[in-house]
Design a protein around this motif. Sequence first.
Motif, PDB file in Angstrom:
ATOM      1  N   UNK A   1      30.906   4.555 -74.352  1.00  0.00           N
ATOM      2  CA  UNK A   1      29.979   6.207 -74.403  1.00  0.00           C
ATOM      3  C   UNK A   1      29.487   6.783 -73.097  1.00  0.00           C
ATOM      4  N   UNK A   2      29.053   5.881 -72.205  1.00  0.00           N
ATOM      5  CA  UNK A   2      28.538   6.408 -70.976  1.00  0.00           C
ATOM      6  C   UNK A   2      29.760   7.197 -70.269  1.00  0.00           C
ATOM      7  N   UNK A   3      31.045   6.574 -70.275  1.00  0.00           N
ATOM      8  CA  UNK A   3      31.991   7.253 -69.378  1.00  0.00           C
ATOM      9  C   UNK A   3      32.463   8.165 -70.361  1.00  0.00           C
TER      10      UNK A   3
ATOM     11  N   UNK B   1      19.430  -5.172 -64.400  1.00  0.00           N
ATOM     12  CA  UNK B   1      20.138  -3.881 -64.393  1.00  0.00           C
ATOM     13  C   UNK B   1      20.011  -3.115 -62.878  1.00  0.00           C
ATOM     14  N   UNK B   2      21.468  -2.587 -62.466  1.00  0.00           N
ATOM     15  CA  UNK B   2      21.238  -2.296 -61.129  1.00  0.00           C
ATOM     16  C   UNK B   2      22.753  -1.235 -60.937  1.00  0.00           C
ATOM     17  N   UNK B   3      22.884  -0.573 -60.059  1.00  0.00           N
ATOM     18  CA  UNK B   3      24.018   0.017 -59.804  1.00  0.00           C
ATOM     19  C   UNK B   3      24.059   0.490 -58.122  1.00  0.00           C
ATOM     20  N   UNK B   4      25.218   0.449 -57.701  1.00  0.00           N
ATOM     21  CA  UNK B   4      25.861   0.756 -56.377  1.00  0.00           C
ATOM     22  C   UNK B   4      26.997   1.471 -56.336  1.00  0.00           C
TER      23      UNK B   4
ATOM     24  N   UNK C   1      18.862   2.082 -71.019  1.00  0.00           N
ATOM     25  CA  UNK C   1      18.083   1.082 -70.257  1.00  0.00           C
ATOM     26  C   UNK C   1      17.225   0.444 -71.618  1.00  0.00           C
ATOM     27  N   UNK C   2      16.764   1.153 -72.550  1.00  0.00           N
ATOM     28  CA  UNK C   2      16.155   0.424 -73.580  1.00  0.00           C
ATOM     29  C   UNK C   2      16.948  -0.207 -74.548  1.00  0.00           C
TER      30      UNK C   2
ATOM     31  N   UNK D   1      23.848  -9.666 -69.621  1.00  0.00           N
ATOM     32  CA  UNK D   1      23.464  -9.864 -70.995  1.00  0.00           C
ATOM     33  C   UNK D   1      23.585 -11.096 -71.700  1.00  0.00           C
ATOM     34  N   UNK D   2      22.959 -11.359 -72.923  1.00  0.00           N
ATOM     35  CA  UNK D   2      23.598 -12.599 -73.516  1.00  0.00           C
ATOM     36  C   UNK D   2      24.980 -12.619 -73.827  1.00  0.00           C
ATOM     37  N   UNK D   3      25.768 -13.748 -73.981  1.00  0.00           N
ATOM     38  CA  UNK D   3      27.174 -13.788 -74.097  1.00  0.00           C
ATOM     39  C   UNK D   3      27.574 -13.120 -75.502  1.00  0.00           C
ATOM     40  N   UNK D   4      26.618 -13.321 -76.550  1.00  0.00           N
ATOM     41  CA  UNK D   4      27.012 -12.433 -77.733  1.00  0.00           C
ATOM     42  C   UNK D   4      26.974 -10.855 -77.882  1.00  0.00           C
ATOM     43  N   UNK D   5      26.584 -10.328 -76.640  1.00  0.00           N
ATOM     44  CA  UNK D   5      26.378  -9.108 -76.519  1.00  0.00           C
ATOM     45  C   UNK D   5      27.395  -8.308 -76.074  1.00  0.00           C
ATOM     46  N   UNK D   6      28.740  -8.943 -75.638  1.00  0.00           N
ATOM     47  CA  UNK D   6      29.577  -8.278 -74.954  1.00  0.00           C
ATOM     48  C   UNK D   6      30.459  -6.767 -75.857  1.00  0.00           C
ATOM     49  N   UNK D   7      30.044  -6.934 -77.071  1.00  0.00           N
ATOM     50  CA  UNK D   7      30.489  -5.872 -77.665  1.00  0.00           C
ATOM     51  C   UNK D   7      29.845  -4.496 -77.801  1.00  0.00           C
ATOM     52  N   UNK D   8      28.381  -4.967 -77.570  1.00  0.00           N
ATOM     53  CA  UNK D   8      27.195  -3.910 -77.405  1.00  0.00           C
ATOM     54  C   UNK D   8      27.657  -3.262 -76.117  1.00  0.00           C
ATOM     55  N   UNK D   9      28.046  -4.119 -74.881  1.00  0.00           N
ATOM     56  CA  UNK D   9      28.057  -3.659 -73.604  1.00  0.00           C
ATOM     57  C   UNK D   9      29.416  -2.576 -73.731  1.00  0.00           C
ATOM     58  N   UNK D  10      30.682  -3.137 -74.147  1.00  0.00           N
ATOM     59  CA  UNK D  10      31.475  -2.220 -74.287  1.00  0.00           C
ATOM     60  C   UNK D  10      31.373  -1.011 -75.042  1.00  0.00           C
TER      61      UNK D  10
END
Length: 129
Positions: free
Chosen positions: A44-46, A15-18, A4-5, A30-39
């Motif tokens: 890692x989470x998975x 941010x949410x989940x279902x 989250x941080x 997220x801002x468009x330039x953060x797709x790599x961070x998201x991936x």
Amino acid sequence: MKIDRLYTENGAEEMNASTGQDVTTYHVSLPANKIELWARIESDRMTQPVLREFFIERDVIMEERRQRIESDPRASWPNSFFAAAFHAHPYGRPIMGWPSDMRFLTMEDTENFFRKTHAPTSTVYHLGR
């Protein structure tokens, strides 16, 4: 929570989940330039899940089930209907599970389920609104 941080520090919103019968959705804008961070974060989470406070979270979900489903006849009847209609099919189990099963759920059960069903190769992402 560290994830989250990281998201918040990088401009994340909403941010949410279902969870549904066939899908678990994690939503973050997220801002468009953060797709790599998201991936990186989600991969890692998975691949390396950390189930912190497992028993606390399990108890929270059990209480949520009691408040939302068991105390409201309009919310509880679909569980009985689907259990009868899908007797030998996974759709016969409620999304949140049966209380009798939830009481005995272990961290090992959860880790095994997570590793079986959550993988980067089965992830779909949606860009834009």
